[in-house]
Design an enzyme around this catalytic site. Structure first.
Site, short mmCIF file in Angstrom:
data_model
loop_
_atom_site.label_atom_id
_atom_site.label_comp_id
_atom_site.label_asym_id
_atom_site.label_seq_id
_atom_site.Cartn_x
_atom_site.Cartn_y
_atom_site.Cartn_z
N ARG A 112 -2.98 23.81 -37.02
CA ARG A 112 -3.73 22.59 -36.81
C ARG A 112 -4.90 22.80 -35.84
NH1 ARG A 112 -4.43 18.28 -39.63
NH2 ARG A 112 -5.24 16.62 -38.35
N ARG A 136 5.91 29.93 -33.67
CA ARG A 136 4.53 29.47 -33.46
C ARG A 136 4.30 29.05 -32.02
NH1 ARG A 136 3.44 24.52 -36.24
NH2 ARG A 136 1.88 24.60 -34.62
N ASP A 185 6.27 15.33 -28.70
CA ASP A 185 6.74 16.68 -28.97
C ASP A 185 8.16 16.92 -28.44
OD1 ASP A 185 4.33 17.08 -30.17
OD2 ASP A 185 3.43 18.17 -28.50
N LYS A 232 1.01 26.09 -24.80
CA LYS A 232 0.48 26.33 -26.14
C LYS A 232 -0.71 25.43 -26.44
CE LYS A 232 2.25 24.22 -29.99
NZ LYS A 232 1.26 23.67 -30.91
N ASN A 233 -0.56 24.13 -26.19
CA ASN A 233 -1.62 23.22 -26.63
C ASN A 233 -2.87 23.30 -25.75
OD1 ASN A 233 -0.17 22.51 -28.86
ND2 ASN A 233 0.67 20.62 -27.97
N ARG A 274 -2.63 13.30 -41.27
CA ARG A 274 -3.19 13.69 -39.95
C ARG A 274 -4.71 13.66 -40.04
NH1 ARG A 274 0.27 18.57 -37.26
NH2 ARG A 274 -0.94 17.91 -35.45
N PRO A 275 -5.29 12.48 -39.85
CA PRO A 275 -6.74 12.36 -40.01
C PRO A 275 -7.51 13.02 -38.88
CG PRO A 275 -5.82 10.30 -39.20
CD PRO A 275 -4.66 11.22 -39.42
N ILE A 276 -8.79 13.32 -39.13
CA ILE A 276 -9.65 13.83 -38.05
C ILE A 276 -10.92 12.97 -37.93
CG2 ILE A 276 -8.80 16.21 -38.10
CD1 ILE A 276 -11.44 16.92 -39.58
N ASP A 277 -10.76 11.70 -38.34
CA ASP A 277 -11.93 10.81 -38.32
C ASP A 277 -12.53 10.65 -36.92
OD1 ASP A 277 -9.32 9.43 -38.11
OD2 ASP A 277 -10.56 7.70 -37.61
N GLN A 278 -11.70 10.69 -35.88
CA GLN A 278 -12.23 10.50 -34.52
C GLN A 278 -13.02 11.73 -34.04
OE1 GLN A 278 -12.07 7.39 -33.00
NE2 GLN A 278 -11.29 7.02 -35.07
N1 EPU Z 1 -5.50 10.42 -35.08
C1 EPU Z 1 -6.38 9.68 -35.84
N2 EPU Z 1 -7.64 10.18 -36.01
C2 EPU Z 1 -8.05 11.36 -35.49
C3 EPU Z 1 -7.15 12.11 -34.71
C4 EPU Z 1 -5.87 11.62 -34.52
O1 EPU Z 1 -6.04 8.61 -36.33
O2 EPU Z 1 -9.21 11.74 -35.70
C5 EPU Z 1 -4.15 9.89 -34.86
C6 EPU Z 1 -3.07 10.80 -35.42
O3 EPU Z 1 -2.83 10.52 -36.79
C7 EPU Z 1 -1.89 10.51 -34.53
C8 EPU Z 1 -2.53 10.19 -33.18
O4 EPU Z 1 -3.90 9.89 -33.45
O5 EPU Z 1 -1.23 9.35 -34.99
C9 EPU Z 1 -2.48 11.31 -32.16
O6 EPU Z 1 -3.03 12.51 -32.69
P1 EPU Z 1 -3.73 13.62 -31.77
O7 EPU Z 1 -5.09 13.83 -32.26
O8 EPU Z 1 -3.52 13.28 -30.33
O9 EPU Z 1 -2.86 14.90 -32.13
P2 EPU Z 1 -3.36 16.38 -32.32
O10 EPU Z 1 -4.48 16.69 -31.42
O11 EPU Z 1 -3.54 16.68 -33.78
C10 EPU Z 1 -1.84 17.38 -30.46
C11 EPU Z 1 -0.81 18.46 -30.37
C12 EPU Z 1 0.48 18.01 -31.04
C13 EPU Z 1 0.95 16.70 -30.40
C14 EPU Z 1 -0.17 15.65 -30.42
C15 EPU Z 1 0.18 14.39 -29.65
C16 EPU Z 1 -2.18 20.43 -30.40
C17 EPU Z 1 -2.63 21.63 -31.12
N3 EPU Z 1 -1.31 19.65 -31.03
O12 EPU Z 1 -2.07 17.18 -31.84
O13 EPU Z 1 1.41 19.02 -30.76
O14 EPU Z 1 2.05 16.19 -31.11
O15 EPU Z 1 -1.36 16.21 -29.82
O16 EPU Z 1 0.51 14.70 -28.34
O17 EPU Z 1 -2.58 20.17 -29.28
C18 EPU Z 1 3.31 20.35 -31.11
O18 EPU Z 1 2.95 21.02 -30.13
O19 EPU Z 1 4.42 20.46 -31.67
C19 EPU Z 1 2.37 19.37 -31.66
C20 EPU Z 1 2.48 18.88 -32.88
#
Ligand code: EPU
Length: 426
Positions: free
Chosen positions: A96, A400, A308, A25-26, A125-129
């Protein structure tokens, strides 16, 4: 209507036999938007038949892409006619991963307008990075009325150091940088198997990305990406879910179409818990000959134990001998499902990111809800081992991300069926 369905599970059957894992999925939710960067036709195979794929395919079609289903797991995507860089809130709020449209549209049009993404609720769930990466490449990014606007005159290669290890930000910067001028270097990059899969997909289409799977990724900008065929890797989280389900029921299951290396942290933890795990080239056998014993689990970015699989492994620990500590190292708030598990007799105390799990002898069947995707999978596993009947509601979360979940479990001998719920919830 799928959202009104529930699962009826009668616990007690040991899972036995063979099950085949679907595509990841991811990975696919990033690879489908990545097709926006490709001029020709992309044929994508081993696409899981899950709701998140339907949503992201619909988003692409709305932007002007043609998506043809060759069969239920193979699609052909042609984005040559896309001329729109705006993804509206109504669709984006459903998942997401719609944030990948930002990187892909920016990489293609040097302009993107995407509503703030939805998805499972694990706290902030920030996207600052992601934004930091786009800005480093020369884009200006503004958030107005819930819409993220990103635009650049020219995308120029940059050195991007990620302050946190982020799957989404790493992939998004790769997408934006793939056609930028020069060599972009992403440091402290995430190393998940799906990062490698997205890089392999882009490379198969003509990109030049090196180092995916390590914490330094080099993206050497190319002029154009042409079409091609690509097959998605197996879903290691689905595989891990079946491994844990097999262990929980005391069964004996051969999980096929997996990459055992991607599951090393899970294999090691199960062995520590007194479960037998045998690895083959592309399958894993899980079976049990004794009781489950306590273990401590800390979730971390790959290659650590995956967040996960934290809800499923907590179900297993809830019936282990002894007291275990589960430390959620990725998300602020990923224990919502514990309240549901407690309704089934689990003895768990949650304090912030830590859960203290006192093993109990048995869970007992109860009506529970899927609080999110993996929390939902955990409830199903709990139902498989509980006394009596468990009803799992809010299946839209499970749908999903798991292809034919209950059918695969039923083929392993579980007593599980999906039934429609009437308007009174009965
Ligand atoms: N984070 C930041 N800033 C950012 C992005 C992330 O601080 O700009 C923090 C988050 O708050 C979190 C950590 O970094 O504490 C990790 O977040 P990441 O960005 O790695 O997560 P994601 O890309 O939003 C993906 C998977 C999630 C999985 C996480 C961690 C997808 C679509 N989703 O989320 O999958 O939990 O990586 O491995 O790829 C799931 O499949 O159930 C699921 C939630």
């Amino acid at each position: 209507m799928r959202t009104l369905d529930k699962l009826l599970i009668t616990g007690g059957n040991k899972l036995q036999g063979e099950v085949s894992v679907s595509g990841a999925k991811n990975a696919v939710v990033a690879i489908i938007p990545a097709a926006l960067l490709v001029e020709g036709v992309c044929r994508v195979e081993n696409v899981p038949d899950i709701h998140d794929v339907t949503v992201i395919v619909d988003m692409l079609v709305e932007l002007g892409a043609t998506v043809k289903y060759i069969n239920k797991n193979t699609i052909e995507i042609d984005c040559s006619k896309v001329n729109c860089y705006t993804a509206p809130y109504e669709r984006v709020k459903k998942m997401r991963a719609s944030y990948y449209l930002l990187g892909a549209l920016l990489g293609r049009f040097k302009k993107a307008e995407v509503a703030f993404p939805g998805g499972c609720d694990f706290g902030y769930r920030p996207i600052d990075q992601h934004i930091k990466g786009f800005e480093a490449l020369g884009a200006s990014v503004e958030i107005e009325h819930g819409i993220i606007h990103a635009s650049a005159e020219e995308l120029e290669a940059a050195q991007v150091y990620m302050d946190v290890v982020s799957v989404g930000a790493t992939i998004n910067v790769m997408l934006a940088a793939v056609k930028a001028k020069g060599t972009t270097i992403i440091e402290n990059a995430a190393r998940e198997p799906h990062i490698v899969d997205v890089a392999n997909f882009l490379n198969a289409m003509g990109a030049n990305i090196k180092g995916a799977g390590t914490d330094v990724i080099k993206v050497i900008g190319v002029e154009r990406l042409t079409g091609g065929t690509y097959s998605i890797i197996p879903d290691q989280i689905e595989a891990g879910t079946f491994m844990i389900a097999a262990a929980a029921t005391g069964g004996d299951v051969l999980i096929k179409n997996v990459i055992p290396k991607h599951l090393e942290s899970v294999t090691a933890k199960l062995i520590e818990m007194n479960v037998n795990v045998e690895e083959y080239d592309d399958s894993i056998r899980v079976y049990r000959t004794g009781d489950i014993v306590k273990a401590n689990v800390k979730t971390l970015p790959y290659p650590g134990f995956p967040t996960d699989l934290q809800p499923p492994i907590t179900v297993l620990l809830s019936v282990a001998k002894g007291t275990s500590i589960v430390n959620e190292g990725v998300w602020d708030s990923r224990f919502q499902y514990v309240e549901e598990l407690k309704r089934m007799g689990a003895n768990i105390k949650v304090e912030g990111r830590i859960a203290v799990v006192e093993g109990v002898k048995k869970l007992s069947g109860a009506p529970v809800k899927a609080t999110d995707l993996r929390g939902g999978a955990a409830m199903v596993i709990a139902g498989l081992i509980a006394d009596g009947v468990t009803e799992v509601y809010q299946l839209e979360h499970i749908d999903r991300g798991y292809e034919n979940f209950e059918l695969k479990l039923a083929s392993l001998g579980a007593e599980i069926k999906r039934v429609s719920v009437n308007s009174k919830g009965k």
